[in-house]
Write an enzyme that holds these catalytic residues in place. Structure first.
Site, PDB file in Angstrom:
ATOM      1  CE  LYS A   8      -2.136   3.558   2.187  1.00  0.00           C
ATOM      2  NZ  LYS A   8      -1.617   4.567   3.157  1.00  0.00           N
ATOM      3  N   GLY A  11      -1.101   8.284  -2.055  1.00  0.00           N
ATOM      4  CA  GLY A  11      -1.454   8.825  -3.362  1.00  0.00           C
ATOM      5  C   GLY A  11      -0.368   9.673  -3.975  1.00  0.00           C
ATOM      6  N   GLY A  42      -5.691  10.626  -0.565  1.00  0.00           N
ATOM      7  CA  GLY A  42      -6.374  11.600   0.276  1.00  0.00           C
ATOM      8  C   GLY A  42      -5.896  13.022   0.094  1.00  0.00           C
ATOM      9  CG  ASP A 160      -3.593   1.884   5.684  1.00  0.00           C
ATOM     10  OD1 ASP A 160      -2.647   1.710   4.897  1.00  0.00           O
ATOM     11  OD2 ASP A 160      -3.632   2.817   6.494  1.00  0.00           O
ATOM     12  CE  LYS A 215      -1.107   3.236   9.136  1.00  0.00           C
ATOM     13  NZ  LYS A 215      -1.492   3.516   7.726  1.00  0.00           N
TER      14      LYS A 215
END
Length: 250
Positions: A8, A11, A42, A160, A215
């Site tokens: 992951k 952005g 985000g 996540d 998370k």
């Protein structure tokens, strides 16, 4: 899938991924490992909302996603962030394909709390056929964290959570959650290895706080569902904090 690594990334990663990052991806591929990327976005969503004079609102750490905000989220993730990241991979001679939930309904979801959060969802299932087909052909899927309901309504889903669910469904060997910190800190030092049995006590001690709690909870679930290890780090060249199911040599 023992040879699968799920990563992951944020952005903004399309602008910040280093040569070392791509060298590691090439090295893993040379070892026969498959790679899936899940990206966030985000920062760019908030930036676009500011440009359009739309207030940014969060509740319980999640972006309240009205009809208008959902359209912006789709536009930014699929039209801006994903192409940027995909092209970045292609520039490094890596075969990458951008995917979202309209691609064979990869991420199926349901509303988390429609009245309070709007179109914010959680993952209920991952459709793996397309992912497996692309991995078999040595493509790197670049997946946007958007979901869709059984009735065809789009959902904004935490990146996540999406990465954890994809890794769980495919029983990934390793999951990397890249963040802006080098791991989980205890005092003045980062924890190198964390067993899931220690998570609750660290939350009670407020070692794990704020946005790190969901998370960590996601990683705990992923490991219980078959993921080998999870790394929380700011660099795939660094192990960061390695979360494991039981005490083993790393």
């Amino acid at each position: 899938m023992k040879a699968l690594i799920v990563i992951k990334i944020g952005g903004a990663a399309g602008d910040t991924l280093t040569p070392g990052f791509f060298s590691q991806i090439h090295a893993w591929q040379a070892e026969g490992k498959k790679i899936i990327i899940v990206h966030g976005g985000g920062h760019y969503i908030s930036e676009m909302m500011d440009c359009l004079n739309i207030p940014v609102c969060y509740k319980n750490g999640l972006r309240v996603t009205t009809d208008e905000v959902l359209k912006i989220t789709q536009m930014v993730l699929i039209g801006q962030v994903q192409p940027m990241i995909t092209v970045r991979f292609q520039q490094e001679n890596l075969s990458a394909v951008g995917l979202n939930t309209s691609s064979n309904k990869i991420i199926l979801g349901e509303y988390l709390d429609k009245q309070t959060l709007g179109h914010v969802g959680k993952v209920i299932d991952i459709q793996t056929d397309l992912l497996l087909d692309l991995l078999e052909k040595d493509y790197i899927p670049i997946v946007a964290p958007l979901g869709i309901t059984d009735s065809g309504e789009w959902l904004n889903i935490n990146a996540d959570d999406s990465a954890c669910q994809i890794a769980s469904e495919l029983k990934a060997e390793t999951l990397f959650l890249l963040t802006d910190v080098a791991g989980i800190k205890y005092g003045n030092e980062y924890i190198e290895e964390l067993r899931i049995s220690d998570i609750e006590s660290l939350i009670e001690e407020q070692v794990i706080t704020g946005g790190m709690i969901p998370k960590i909870k996601g990683t705990e679930k992923a490991i219980k569902e078959g993921v080998g290890t999870v790394h929380i780090t700011n660099d795939i060249l660094s192990k960061g904090t390695v979360i494991i199911g039981k005490k083993v040599a790393i």
